[in-house]
Scaffold this active site. Structure first.
Site, PDB file in Angstrom:
ATOM      1  N   GLN A 117       0.840  -1.198   0.000  1.00  0.00           N
ATOM      2  CA  GLN A 117       0.000   0.000   0.000  1.00  0.00           C
ATOM      3  C   GLN A 117       0.876   1.251   0.000  1.00  0.00           C
ATOM      4  O   GLN A 117       1.658   1.465   0.931  1.00  0.00           O
ATOM      5  CB  GLN A 117      -0.908  -0.001   1.233  1.00  0.00           C
ATOM      6  CG  GLN A 117      -1.784   1.229   1.380  1.00  0.00           C
ATOM      7  CD  GLN A 117      -2.348   1.354   2.783  1.00  0.00           C
ATOM      8  OE1 GLN A 117      -1.713   0.930   3.743  1.00  0.00           O
ATOM      9  NE2 GLN A 117      -3.516   1.946   2.913  1.00  0.00           N
ATOM     10  N   SER A 136       0.759   6.558   2.729  1.00  0.00           N
ATOM     11  CA  SER A 136       1.389   7.518   3.637  1.00  0.00           C
ATOM     12  C   SER A 136       2.591   8.206   2.992  1.00  0.00           C
ATOM     13  O   SER A 136       3.313   7.598   2.200  1.00  0.00           O
ATOM     14  CB  SER A 136       1.834   6.819   4.917  1.00  0.00           C
ATOM     15  OG  SER A 136       0.738   6.278   5.614  1.00  0.00           O
ATOM     16  N   SER A 156       4.605  -1.520   4.374  1.00  0.00           N
ATOM     17  CA  SER A 156       4.847  -2.924   4.706  1.00  0.00           C
ATOM     18  C   SER A 156       4.901  -3.755   3.431  1.00  0.00           C
ATOM     19  O   SER A 156       4.111  -3.553   2.504  1.00  0.00           O
ATOM     20  CB  SER A 156       3.731  -3.460   5.609  1.00  0.00           C
ATOM     21  OG  SER A 156       3.656  -2.727   6.809  1.00  0.00           O
ATOM     22  N   GLU A 187      -9.158  -1.946   5.653  1.00  0.00           N
ATOM     23  CA  GLU A 187      -7.908  -2.123   6.384  1.00  0.00           C
ATOM     24  C   GLU A 187      -8.166  -2.148   7.878  1.00  0.00           C
ATOM     25  O   GLU A 187      -7.605  -2.985   8.610  1.00  0.00           O
ATOM     26  CB  GLU A 187      -6.939  -0.992   6.041  1.00  0.00           C
ATOM     27  CG  GLU A 187      -5.636  -1.054   6.815  1.00  0.00           C
ATOM     28  CD  GLU A 187      -4.725   0.139   6.523  1.00  0.00           C
ATOM     29  OE1 GLU A 187      -3.511   0.014   6.734  1.00  0.00           O
ATOM     30  OE2 GLU A 187      -5.226   1.196   6.096  1.00  0.00           O
ATOM     31  N   GLU A 240      -5.348   8.985  16.887  1.00  0.00           N
ATOM     32  CA  GLU A 240      -5.950  10.320  16.974  1.00  0.00           C
ATOM     33  C   GLU A 240      -6.954  10.549  15.848  1.00  0.00           C
ATOM     34  O   GLU A 240      -8.064  11.047  16.058  1.00  0.00           O
ATOM     35  CB  GLU A 240      -4.850  11.388  16.934  1.00  0.00           C
ATOM     36  CG  GLU A 240      -3.944  11.424  18.163  1.00  0.00           C
ATOM     37  CD  GLU A 240      -2.921  10.304  18.180  1.00  0.00           C
ATOM     38  OE1 GLU A 240      -2.314  10.069  19.242  1.00  0.00           O
ATOM     39  OE2 GLU A 240      -2.721   9.651  17.133  1.00  0.00           O
TER      40      GLU A 240
END
Length: 407
Positions: A116, A119, A151, A234, A377
């Protein structure tokens, strides 16, 4: 089989019939898995022709029990978890018929590993603020940018990727979703060494990488909506996965408590009981969530797969907290013995295995649970706004073009 008709046999019976015709001890494991996919016994909730039978998701457990009892090979789900839990449901919902036929079978059999690319180091928890650019060039796109915390990038053949295709519109509107060939020229994967000493994560640099437009999922500029399918799945995959009672970390600590009575104290007893009850409540909640996904409201029983909602964020949030507290309790039980850790040799693992490692490894690796799959968060914001209905935070950048935002 008519797609609107129900199978005449139960899924478990179909699995037994399949085994009678396909001896797992005589076939190459990969050929066995391909045949199982073609028989619709890969993931029964998917449509016929795509590894499924169009049945409710909970029917899969009975199929897996039959294959496990026969000693049949599996697809090593821990190695291909990103493909199974994130890429596959996204391709199913947003892909074309050709894309589904092209990617789903080798994804499920484990022939092709997925990663993936979401980010970025410059966006932090603000995923929609990503800066990786995809520029149209003839019948394809040219991508430049950097992704992080990836990952399995060192093992992956394919990646699910979101990139900015229009910087002149607000950040959520100018994103497009692609599937990237990780062997393409311009893709560079570098290891990121973690606190455990290993490099399970990677950073990925994209320099002039070409992606054909046929490898785009969804419409241009609608990548944020497609990404929500990935993210919701996910979080369910991480926080709402199927597990038996005392599965995972709580089982490891409970076994330690039973086997090492000299470690017990009243305070640790109270802590263990509290976490055991919370882990069991989380397990049952995850089971209920998966059952709700099997039959989406207002849908036919034969609909291929339910779509997770924001409730999955709550499951993942709880998973992260529990895993960290349970691994901390294990160290409290072991005392100085728990400070021992595996050797610090840098290696790039192919799976994340909590059960086969030391208490020190589990404690350090669990710290990442509150970051991966969406930070705790951000997940609290999602639960507050989309589950509890609380007023959203005031966002000054919501209607500002991405190119005009401070970088």
């Amino acid at each position: 089989m008519n797609p609107t008709s129900q199978p005449t046999s139960q899924p478990a019976d179909l699995a037994r019939e399949f085994l009678a015709a396909h001896d797992p001890n005589a076939l190459d494991p990969r050929d066995f898995l391909r045949a199982r996919f073609d028989a619709g016994l890969a993931w029964v909730q998917f449509p016929e022709g795509l590894g499924g039978l169009g049945l409710p998701r909970e029917e899969q457990a009975a199929v897996e029990d039959v294959f496990a009892a026969a000693g049949a090979p599996d697809n090593n789900p821990r190695r291909i978890g990103i493909g199974l839990g994130m890429a596959a449901p996204t391709i199913l919902r947003h892909g074309t018929d050709e894309q589904r036929r092209r990617w789903l079978r080798p994804l499920w059999t484990g022939e092709e590993v997925w990663c993936q690319l979401f980010s970025e180091p410059g966006a932090g928890s603000d995923l929609a603020g990503l800066g990786t650019r995809a520029v149209r060039d003839g019948d394809g796109w040219v991508v430049d940018g950097q992704k992080v915390w990836t990952s399995m990038a060192h093992e992956a053949r394919w990646a699910i990727l979101i990139a900015r295709t229009d910087p002149a519109v607000p950040k959520h509107q100018g994103i497009t979703y692609f599937v990237l060939d990780m062997t393409a020229p311009g893709v560079e994967v570098r290891p990121l060494r973690q606190a455990t000493g290993e490099a399970e994560f990677n950073e990925v640099f994209l320099t002039g990488v070409r992606i054909p437009d046929t490898d785009r999922l969804g419409a241009v500029g609608e990548g944020w909506a497609v990404a929500q399918t990935t993210l919701m799945n996910e979080r369910v995959a991480i926080g709402g996965g199927a597990a038996p009672r005392e599965g995972g970390g709580i089982g490891i600590v409970a076994d330690l408590w039973r086997e090492r009575p000299e470690l017990r104290t009243p305070a640790l007893h109270d802590a263990l009981l509290r976490l055991w009850v919370e882990a069991e409540a989380a397990r049952l909640t995850g089971m209920r969530l998966r059952q709700q996904l099997s039959r989406p409201p207002g849908s036919s029983r034969l609909l291929a797969a339910g779509q997770p909602g924001p409730e999955g964020s709550a499951a993942k949030l709880l998973f992260a907290r529990l895993n960290q507290e349970i691994s901390g309790l294990e160290l409290d039980l072991l005392g100085e013995e728990g400070l021992r850790h595996d050797e610090w040799t840098m290696r790039r693992p192919t799976i994340v295995d909590f059960s086969g490692r030391t208490a020190g490894y589990r404690y350090l690796r669990a710290k990442g649970n509150s970051i991966e799959g969406g930070t705790s968060e951000i997940l609290r914001n999602i639960v507050a706004e989309r589950v509890l209905g609380l007023p959203p935070e005031h966002r000054l950048d919501k209607d500002v073009a991405w190119k005009d935002l401070p970088k």
